[in-house]
Design an enzyme around this catalytic site. Structure first.
Site: not given
Length: 427
Positions: A13, A17, A38, A41, A128, A238, A301, A303, A414
């Site tokens: 994360d 991507g 799993n 991106h 996941t 993973t 999804g 947190p 950003g």
């Protein structure tokens, strides 16, 4: 001949991507080499946001090939859903190529993932539940079904029947559950394979041809180094190797073809699921980072857990992945904090250590040693050069580069493609 590998330096994360999409404009081929759906991106441009899981980020450039390598595990039904979603939004996907040697995820892999996580109880690893681990297990056990097998009706039928017989016994003995039946799987997945048939080929040959033609190849990593099955926070990892070294195995090219490795990180740290996280925050600063940074998993999804930047983690990632350049994302998220912190080392049983421990129990005892720097309040979202950054933000990035012993070549202020800034030519 020129190639760049993009890898995550933390727990996934990090914005790989986005950086892959940014670099893809100057590439000819973009190839994924590990993981499955799993991964998540998020790519944002032209006022639109796209969330990908299996499809390489290069899919948005119709004149470039987007390759799913043999090291990726492919859920055909999930992939078709993703492709259909892109097509419905006007994104053509005829430039996709899928390795005929990629392993196929089937419904019994998803069921096995669910049952095994349930069986672990308090020792769950935070999967996941996309069937990734069980698919890689079948690959190593040499009972996996590959894309080439899925396309041949008789082959797929024979292998599927054999595997279901094996899984039925395993599910009954281990979980007291039943395996999805042959009839539950065969027609749907064979049909999915036929829809994907036009994309399936020997992608190793495609990549070799690209190198021979002196084209630019971009390798897109999934997850992050700290989730690597060998070099991450085992067992909270993973089931594959997201490090740059796996490019050769996961795509079928030689190691001499890799030119540069770009390590992608956030200006802070995040993690989804269970496992050690030495710099994790539970206070107002953590809440600020999570909400401003929209830290919720693309795939789950859930947190994300957030914390301060950890240079111990990044030095480990730099070493095991051979990182030559650093891309730092989400600098804007830290705007407004009075103080920002960088973990420079750990304290373990009263001693200072600067390398990441392999032993999980030792890691749990590690306390972060922080260096505090002044924060900044100025809006940075339109900044295009390091010189335009507020002095405190610039010094923060310079200190990260110094502690990690790697140059910063890209920084982002950003989520949009236009908010990514290149400091030096990479091709």
């Amino acid at each position: 001949m020129s190639s760049i590998v993009v890898v995550g330096t933390q727990w996934g994360d990090e914005g790989k991507g986005k950086i892959t999409d940014f670099l893809a404009e100057q590439s000819d081929v973009i190839a994924r080499f590990s993981g499955g759906n799993n991964a998540g991106h998020t790519i944002q441009f032209g006022g639109e946001t796209y969330k990908l899981h299996l499809v390489p980020s290069g899919i948005f450039y119709k004149d470039k090939l987007a390759v799913i390598g043999n090291g990726v595990v492919v859920d055909p039904v999930a992939l078709l859903k993703e492709l259909d979603g892109l097509n419905e939004r006007g994104i053509p996907t005829s430039n996709l190529r899928i390795s005929n040697r990629a392993q196929v995820i089937l419904p019994y892999h998803l069921a096995q993932d669910e049952y095994e996580e349930r069986l672990r109880g308090d020792n769950k690893i935070g999967t996941t539940k996309k069937g990734i681990g069980p698919a890689y297990v079948d690959k190593v056990q040499r009972i996996g079904i590959r894309m080439a097998d899925l396309l041949e009706k008789e082959t797929f039928e024979r292998l599927l029947k054999s595997n279901i017989e094996y899984k039925q016994a395993y599910f009954k003995g281990m979980f007291n559950e039943t395996c999805p039946s042959f009839d539950d799987i065969f027609e749907e997945y064979y049909a999915a394979g036929q829809r994907l048939k036009e994309f399936v080929t020997d992608t190793s040959k495609i990549l070799d041809d690209a190198f021979v033609a002196d084209e630019k190849v971009l390798f897109e990593g999934a997850q992050g180094v700290m989730l690597d099955i060998d070099h991450g926070t085992y067992p909270f990892v993973t089931s594959s190797n997201p490090i740059a070294g796996n490019v050769t195995v996961g795509t079928g090219v030689g190691p001499t073809f890799v030119s540069k490795v770009i390590g992608v990180c956030k200006a802070y740290t995040s993690r989804v699921g269970d496992g050690p996280f030495p710099t994790e925050l539970f206070d107002e600063d953590g809440h600020h980072i999570r909400e401003v940074g929209r830290e919720y998993g693309t795939t789950t999804g859930r947190p994300r857990r957030v914390g301060w930047f950890d240079s111990v983690v990044l030095r480990h990632s730099r070493r095991v992945s051979g990182i030559t350049d650093l891309s730092i994302n989400s600098i804007d998220v830290l705007t407004g904090l009075d103080t920002v912190k960088i973990c420079t080392a750990y304290e373990l049983d009263g001693k200072e250590i600067t390398e990441y421990p392999a032993n999980l129990d030792q890691l749990k005892r590690c306390k972060p040693i922080f260096e505090e720097l002044p924060g900044w309040t100025e809006d940075v979202t339109s900044v295009r050069t390091l010189e335009e950054l507020p002095e405190n933000a610039r010094k923060y990035l310079e200190r990260i580069s110094e502690l990690c012993n790697v140059q910063i070549s890209i920084f982002s202020v950003g989520p949009d493609r236009e908010q990514t800034n290149l400091l030096k030519e990479l091709w």
